[in-house]
Design an enzyme around this catalytic site. Structure first.
Site, mmCIF file in Angstrom:
data_model
loop_
_atom_site.group_PDB
_atom_site.id
_atom_site.type_symbol
_atom_site.label_atom_id
_atom_site.label_comp_id
_atom_site.label_asym_id
_atom_site.label_seq_id
_atom_site.Cartn_x
_atom_site.Cartn_y
_atom_site.Cartn_z
ATOM 1 N N SER A 52 -6.759 -35.646 85.093
ATOM 2 C CA SER A 52 -6.720 -35.909 83.719
ATOM 3 C C SER A 52 -7.028 -34.675 82.944
ATOM 4 O O SER A 52 -8.070 -34.029 83.105
ATOM 5 C CB SER A 52 -7.583 -36.728 83.434
ATOM 6 N N SER A 54 -7.688 -34.707 79.919
ATOM 7 C CA SER A 54 -9.116 -35.120 78.938
ATOM 8 C C SER A 54 -10.517 -34.931 79.673
ATOM 9 O O SER A 54 -11.190 -34.907 78.634
ATOM 10 C CB SER A 54 -8.848 -36.437 78.606
ATOM 11 N N ASP A 84 -1.562 -50.578 78.050
ATOM 12 C CA ASP A 84 -1.350 -51.860 78.646
ATOM 13 C C ASP A 84 -0.502 -51.937 80.081
ATOM 14 O O ASP A 84 -1.029 -52.493 80.869
ATOM 15 C CB ASP A 84 -0.694 -52.684 77.532
ATOM 16 N N HIS A 109 -7.419 -54.615 73.278
ATOM 17 C CA HIS A 109 -6.252 -55.605 73.126
ATOM 18 C C HIS A 109 -6.069 -56.643 74.129
ATOM 19 O O HIS A 109 -6.781 -56.185 75.568
ATOM 20 C CB HIS A 109 -5.031 -54.785 72.897
ATOM 21 N N ASP A 192 -0.521 -59.561 67.249
ATOM 22 C CA ASP A 192 -0.519 -58.361 66.994
ATOM 23 C C ASP A 192 0.673 -57.948 67.504
ATOM 24 O O ASP A 192 1.570 -56.812 66.833
ATOM 25 C CB ASP A 192 -1.664 -57.580 68.068
ATOM 26 N N GLU A 196 3.495 -56.165 64.910
ATOM 27 C CA GLU A 196 4.324 -54.865 65.246
ATOM 28 C C GLU A 196 5.930 -54.977 65.262
ATOM 29 O O GLU A 196 6.448 -54.046 64.629
ATOM 30 C CB GLU A 196 3.811 -54.310 66.562
ATOM 31 N N GLU A 232 8.681 -43.062 49.189
ATOM 32 C CA GLU A 232 7.827 -43.972 48.077
ATOM 33 C C GLU A 232 7.346 -45.132 48.711
ATOM 34 O O GLU A 232 6.377 -46.090 48.182
ATOM 35 C CB GLU A 232 8.588 -44.118 46.911
ATOM 36 N N SER A 253 6.370 -51.259 37.475
ATOM 37 C CA SER A 253 7.144 -51.365 36.134
ATOM 38 C C SER A 253 7.397 -53.041 36.322
ATOM 39 O O SER A 253 7.881 -53.489 37.493
ATOM 40 C CB SER A 253 8.161 -50.599 35.751
#
Length: 343
Positions: A52, A54, A84, A109, A192, A196, A232, A253
């Site tokens: 890994s 990490s 998952d 999860h 969940d 999504e 926006e 507005s």
């Protein structure tokens, strides 16, 4: 009846004292939980596969890094913070063979447990602590002395202390500063996925893209279409996030509010809700999970095709050009491994 909100006074970190907590994976949620717990005085080790990338990152943060199987053997609470669709293989190879009575499996999860891609033995606690935000926000809020609201759930509790451990973990990552709500693995997973698919990711992206296409096809400049249909959107969502839908309407507005209330329901109409019900049915029946697992384990050819098609849409080219003149926007790379996954 309103759900009880658990806060700092309802959680006791002593439930984790004297325990070793293993975080399996060091991606978005994994690194955030690990760092926050470490700062809260909890003993945390990291479990990763030997190659890994990490491992160095985790070690640089001062964690003891072990192979996954060894981390499971050395721990009392095991947080599975991997994707998952990667969980089943890791679980079967390195986690299940090394479980013992008195340990707690923790998820952020409920997918793997709810849809049965893993079957925990009946002698371990199985709980969930699910922050309602990505890992970098969980970490940032903690460092700032705040927290991200989270869910907890208790799937099985042979040790009788599952809820105490879940609340302690939630406190350790800062969640009880904001508020913690109790749910079930079933409810968390199904709601969940539904959110999504129909709103947060699928619904919004398709609505924005269709609106952009409509304006461009009508002869308007793509830059104008991008500003009005995508750029926006964040401003509006921020208002909704801060004060609800009615609060947003108070802030815009009257012209915008009239259009919202009279035209909006003709765009997202009853037929959309019927298709939402169908999507929810596919989630509840396990049909979505079945198809996604088959896709993920079969090489992800269709996912990659759809992903590449999305990247080639004109809205992406226009957006990249416009964002380049907005230095205040945080730039994110879309290459490489998805941020929510890690290893």
């Amino acid at each position: 009846m309103s759900a009880k909100i658990y806060t700092d006074n309802d959680a006791d970190l002593s439930a984790l004292q004297g325990k070793t907590c293993a975080v399996i994976g060091f991606g978005s949620q994994g690194h955030a939980h690990a760092l926050n717990l470490k700062d809260s005085g909890v003993k945390v080790i990291i479990g990763l596969y030997p190659s890994s990338k990490s491992r160095k990152d985790a070690a640089d943060y001062g964690f003891e890094v072990m192979d996954t199987a060894d981390a499971v053997k050395a721990s009392d609470v095991i947080f599975i913070a991997t994707p998952d669709t990667k969980i089943p293989a890791i679980y079967e190879a390195d986690i299940l063979p090394n479980l013992r009575a008195g340990q707690t499996l923790l998820f952020s999860h409920g997918f793997a447990v709810h849809f049965g891609t893993v079957t925990p033995p009946d002698f371990v606690n199985v709980i969930m602590v699910a922050p309602k935000g990505p890992g970098h926000i969980v970490r940032r809020q903690f460092v700032e002395g705040k927290g991200v609201p989270s869910l907890i759930a208790i799937h099985q509790n042979p040790g009788g202390n599952g809820k105490e451990i879940a609340l302690a973990w939630a406190k350790g990552i800062g969640a009880t500063r904001a508020g913690v709500f109790e749910t079930s693995f079933k409810e968390e997973t199904e709601t969940d996925l539904f959110g999504e698919q129909t709103v947060l990711c699928g619904g919004v992206s398709q609505l924005v893209t269709a609106a952009f296409e409509t304006l461009v096809e009508a002869g308007y400049q793509p830059e104008m279409a991008y500003f009005e249909c995508l750029h926006e959107l964040k401003l509006t969502v921020d208002l909704i996030n801060e004060s609800g839908i009615s609060g947003m309407r108070f802030s815009i507005s009257e012209t915008a509010e009239w259009g919202d209330l009279t035209v909006g329901p003709t765009i997202v109409d009853a037929s959309v809700k019927e298709r939402m019900k169908k999507a929810l049915g596919n989630i509840q029946s396990g049909e979505f999970a079945k198809k996604w697992i088959a896709e993920a384990t079969g090489g992800e050819a269709e996912l990659n095709r759809l992903r590449e098609a999305g990247k080639k849409h004109p809205i992406e080219e226009v957006g990249a050009r416009l964002r380049s003149v907005m230095p205040w926007l945080r730039k994110r790379s879309t290459g490489g491994t998805q941020a929510s996954y890690g290893d």
